[in-house]
Design a protein around this motif. Structure first.
Motif, PDB file in Angstrom:
ATOM      1  N   GLY A 143     -33.756   0.717   6.211  1.00 36.21           N
ATOM      2  CA  GLY A 143     -35.130   0.241   6.243  1.00 36.21           C
ATOM      3  C   GLY A 143     -35.934   0.638   5.021  1.00 36.21           C
ATOM      4  N   THR A 144     -37.217   0.355   5.069  1.00 31.02           N
ATOM      5  CA  THR A 144     -38.093   0.592   3.924  1.00 31.02           C
ATOM      6  C   THR A 144     -38.294   2.071   3.637  1.00 31.02           C
ATOM      7  OG1 THR A 144     -39.263  -1.442   4.492  1.00 31.02           O
ATOM      8  CG2 THR A 144     -40.345   0.031   2.931  1.00 31.02           C
ATOM      9  N   THR A 145     -38.367   2.878   4.674  1.00 32.90           N
ATOM     10  CA  THR A 145     -38.638   4.305   4.479  1.00 32.90           C
ATOM     11  C   THR A 145     -37.532   5.216   4.991  1.00 32.90           C
ATOM     12  OG1 THR A 145     -39.842   4.419   6.578  1.00 32.90           O
ATOM     13  CG2 THR A 145     -41.123   3.918   4.599  1.00 32.90           C
ATOM     14  N   SER A 146     -36.586   4.667   5.746  1.00 34.16           N
ATOM     15  CA  SER A 146     -35.511   5.512   6.276  1.00 34.16           C
ATOM     16  C   SER A 146     -34.239   4.700   6.459  1.00 34.16           C
ATOM     17  CB  SER A 146     -35.918   6.142   7.620  1.00 34.16           C
ATOM     18  OG  SER A 146     -36.022   5.157   8.630  1.00 34.16           O
TER      19      SER A 146
ATOM     20  N   MET B 290     -41.462   6.106  -4.216  1.00 33.35           N
ATOM     21  CA  MET B 290     -42.130   6.441  -5.472  1.00 33.35           C
ATOM     22  C   MET B 290     -43.242   5.431  -5.740  1.00 33.35           C
ATOM     23  SD  MET B 290     -38.781   7.438  -7.738  1.00 33.35           S
ATOM     24  CE  MET B 290     -37.638   6.379  -6.873  1.00 33.35           C
ATOM     25  N   TYR B 291     -44.410   5.954  -6.114  1.00 34.87           N
ATOM     26  CA  TYR B 291     -45.584   5.111  -6.386  1.00 34.87           C
ATOM     27  C   TYR B 291     -46.106   5.437  -7.793  1.00 34.87           C
ATOM     28  CZ  TYR B 291     -45.313   4.777  -1.279  1.00 34.87           C
ATOM     29  OH  TYR B 291     -44.884   4.590   0.009  1.00 34.87           O
TER      30      TYR B 291
ATOM     31  N   GLU C 136     -41.402   2.014  -5.617  1.00 32.79           N
ATOM     32  CA  GLU C 136     -40.020   2.035  -6.077  1.00 32.79           C
ATOM     33  C   GLU C 136     -39.177   2.975  -5.222  1.00 32.79           C
ATOM     34  OE1 GLU C 136     -40.035   3.079 -10.216  1.00 32.79           O
ATOM     35  OE2 GLU C 136     -41.177   1.289 -10.815  1.00 32.79           O
ATOM     36  N   GLN C 137     -37.862   2.742  -5.274  1.00 29.49           N
ATOM     37  CA  GLN C 137     -36.911   3.588  -4.562  1.00 29.49           C
ATOM     38  C   GLN C 137     -35.716   3.854  -5.474  1.00 29.49           C
ATOM     39  OE1 GLN C 137     -36.177   0.865  -1.371  1.00 29.49           O
ATOM     40  NE2 GLN C 137     -38.090   1.320  -0.294  1.00 29.49           N
TER      41      GLN C 137
ATOM     42  N   ALA D 211     -35.053   0.556  -7.694  1.00 30.89           N
ATOM     43  CA  ALA D 211     -35.279  -0.598  -6.829  1.00 30.89           C
ATOM     44  C   ALA D 211     -36.783  -0.844  -6.731  1.00 30.89           C
ATOM     45  CB  ALA D 211     -34.695  -0.335  -5.447  1.00 30.89           C
ATOM     46  N   ILE D 212     -37.191  -2.092  -6.933  1.00 34.90           N
ATOM     47  CA  ILE D 212     -38.596  -2.458  -6.720  1.00 34.90           C
ATOM     48  C   ILE D 212     -38.707  -2.948  -5.284  1.00 34.90           C
ATOM     49  CG2 ILE D 212     -40.498  -3.943  -7.411  1.00 34.90           C
ATOM     50  CD1 ILE D 212     -39.437  -3.986 -10.205  1.00 34.90           C
ATOM     51  N   ALA D 213     -39.482  -2.218  -4.477  1.00 37.95           N
ATOM     52  CA  ALA D 213     -39.543  -2.481  -3.041  1.00 37.95           C
ATOM     53  C   ALA D 213     -40.386  -3.721  -2.723  1.00 37.95           C
ATOM     54  CB  ALA D 213     -40.106  -1.264  -2.308  1.00 37.95           C
ATOM     55  N   TRP D 214     -40.118  -4.299  -1.568  1.00 35.29           N
ATOM     56  CA  TRP D 214     -40.731  -5.587  -1.213  1.00 35.29           C
ATOM     57  C   TRP D 214     -42.261  -5.565  -1.184  1.00 35.29           C
ATOM     58  CZ3 TRP D 214     -43.657  -5.703   3.193  1.00 35.29           C
ATOM     59  CH2 TRP D 214     -43.439  -4.683   4.141  1.00 35.29           C
TER      60      TRP D 214
END
Length: 547
Positions: free
Chosen positions: A42-45, A68-69, A76-77, A133-136
């Protein structure tokens, strides 16, 4: 009012049960000893769950990974950390599974579900990522979106791929990487640039990386890139040309159905080495499958980091004229045709709750937000437009920013906590209204899942705002269950949808509307006014806050 659904559920099943043969006791005993692993990234886990053939999770492990912001609106991840988190979850959940006396030999297959539009680029020669990775939810592409909307052919794109030009799809993230990361352009020019969403990156690495070079995606994830013709489910030359991409230089993953015995390869190392990966689909499609949304007109809403409502429209895509997305719901392959959905995407749902916890510090954990909201009887006139990533469906307002209206000296923490939860409920109402206009049918019940559904107050509020019942399962790991189902079909754990009809049907809860349609309408009218007032808070050229 929340009530047990056993009676209503039995009523709904009469017709189905008259045509379908229930699973025999012998089959049930066998299914209890057949297991399927499910990677839910998932997005955070990240989680790994092991389900038996009755759809019951028997072991699981979950870990959060770093977000990451670097700048406002950026998210980002670390691609390597994502892969490591998957391996860790597999090892820990499998250890729990075997500690119970089970054998890994009984795990028939592995399924994968993941966040969708998040984009990764890597070098074919090294197998190493070229950038985070650039998150959605990332909104750094706002200026690019505005530029491309003025480009010739922009008005034709959504009819081809089902998605609007916005900061959301993978294509825009790829465009930003081309323009801002020199190594990406050099690798592209050399013909070594590999593109993928999270599913593709995981499959590539789980299979052994550059040595095996498994570069594949499924139809649901592929449909979120903008590169795919939704009618043919193949890469669109017109769209690639619009984005000025040469398919001879950009290495795109092969597109296959969600359920396939061979296409996704197998795990190359670790406790489950050699286990076949036989299912893959995007997280929201997985939730629809996990909710058994196999008939046109069925819908589910998943309340996670964002909130995503999918409405099954059958075997032909429906192009929305009211701000929704057209997408692939699922594709089991074989003799079955792909099934499509209308989708309403809300960028901020559970992340608004985390904002109240982490930034405003009203409570110590997300689980306590409902108690905080319950300290007041209503929102006290406070409306929170949680446009942290602009507003997605059905508004598509890229220059909106998080704004709060109606604050007075009377406003308390409970009012703001309640307004944060209500924001998702109001946006769900806007999406349902748009779906009714696009499909010509009004939904009579909404199936729900995801973290926010743990709150009875939130689900009751949702029922009140949309004026239809909300149906919540007891076992809410429906996204992971969906991945297990598509994987199981590929290895004949199940062969027909009818065999699934009892899965996760026990002890569901129905929330029925408790306020009048008139009162609900007044609340929604104020929300709509707040949305209109949130426009223009970001400068359209730079993405910075307007002065």
């Amino acid at each position: 009012m929340a009530t047990s659904v056993h009676a209503a559920q039995a009523e709904r099943k009469i017709d189905a049960d008259s045509h379908n043969t229930p699973v025999s006791h012998q089959d049930e005993a066998k299914l209890k000893t057949w297991y399927i692993g499910s990677i839910d990234q998932g997005t955070t886990s990240t989680r790994f769950l092991i389900f038996n053939g009755l759809g019951v999770p028997v072991a699981s492990h979950q870990i959060e990974f770093k977000q990451m912001y670097p700048h406002s609106g950026w998210m980002e991840q670390d691609p390597r950390e994502i892969v490591e988190s998957v391996y860790t979850c597999i090892e820990e959940a499998t250890k729990s599974f075997t500690d119970m006396g089970n054998s890994t030999d009984d795990i028939k297959a592995i399924g994968i579900t993941s966040q969708r539009e998040t984009t990764i680029l890597w070098d074919r020669e090294t197998g190493e990522p070229l950038y985070n990775a650039i998150a959605w939810p990332d909104t750094r592409t706002q200026a690019i979106v505005r530029e491309l909307k003025a480009r010739k052919g922009a008005d034709k794109l959504q009819d081809i791929c089902g998605l609007p030009l916005s900061t959301y799809p993978s294509a825009l993230k790829l465009t930003w990487l081309f323009r801002n990361v020199p190594e990406v352009r050099r690798t592209y020019d050399a013909g070594r640039l590999m593109f993928g969403t999270i599913d593709t990156w995981l499959l590539y690495n789980l299979n052994g990386g550059k040595d095996k070079n498994v570069h594949v995606t499924d139809t649901t994830n592929a449909s979120r890139t903008m590169f795919v013709n939704l009618h043919t489910l193949e890469y669109s030359p017109e769209v690639l040309d619009f984005f000025e991409l040469d398919p001879q230089k950009l290495i795109l993953p092969k597109i296959v159905p969600c359920s396939d015995a061979d296409a996704f390869g197998s795990i190359a190392s670790g406790t489950l080495k050699g286990k076949r990966i036989t299912g893959c689909l995007g997280d929201q499609s997985a939730a629809l499958v996990g909710q058994l949304g196999f008939e046109p007109g069925m819908a589910k809403n998943t309340y996670g980091t964002g909130c995503f409502l999918l409405y099954n429209v059958g075997e032909k895509p429906v192009m929305s004229t009211h701000g929704l997305l057209a997408t692939v719901a699922y594709n089991f392959g074989g003799k079955r045709k792909p099934v499509y959905a209308l989708e309403g995407s809300i960028a901020v749902a559970g992340s608004a709750v985390k904002y109240v916890v982490n930034n405003l510090k009203f409570v110590e954990s997300s689980a306590q937000i409902s108690d905080c909201a319950a300290t007041v009887k209503d929102n006290g006139g406070c409306y929170f437009v949680t446009a942290f990533s602009g507003l997605f469906a059905p508004y598509w307002i890229d220059d909106a920013q998080g704004t709060m209206f109606g604050i007075t000296q009377y406003t308390q923490q409970g009012h703001i906590a309640r307004a944060a939860m209500e924001a998702t409920c109001f946006q769900t109402k806007a999406i349902l209204d748009a779906m009714e206009k696009d499909s010509g049918h009004k939904l009579t019940e909404l199936a729900v899942d995801g973290g926010m559904t743990d709150s009875d107050l939130c689900m009751q509020t949702q029922a009140d705002i949309i004026n239809i019942p909300v149906d919540r399962p007891m076992m809410r790991e429906t996204t992971a269950l969906g991945a297990a189902i598509v994987a199981g079909f590929a290895v004949d754990v199940w062969k027909e949808f009818e065999e699934l009809k009892e899965i996760n049907k026990e002890d569901r809860t129905i929330f029925k509307p408790q306020i009048s349609q008139e009162d609900s309408g007044k609340m929604y009218s104020r929300w709509t006014k707040a949305v209109e007032m949130s426009r223009g808070w970001l400068d359209s050229e730079t993405g910075n806050q307007s002065q």
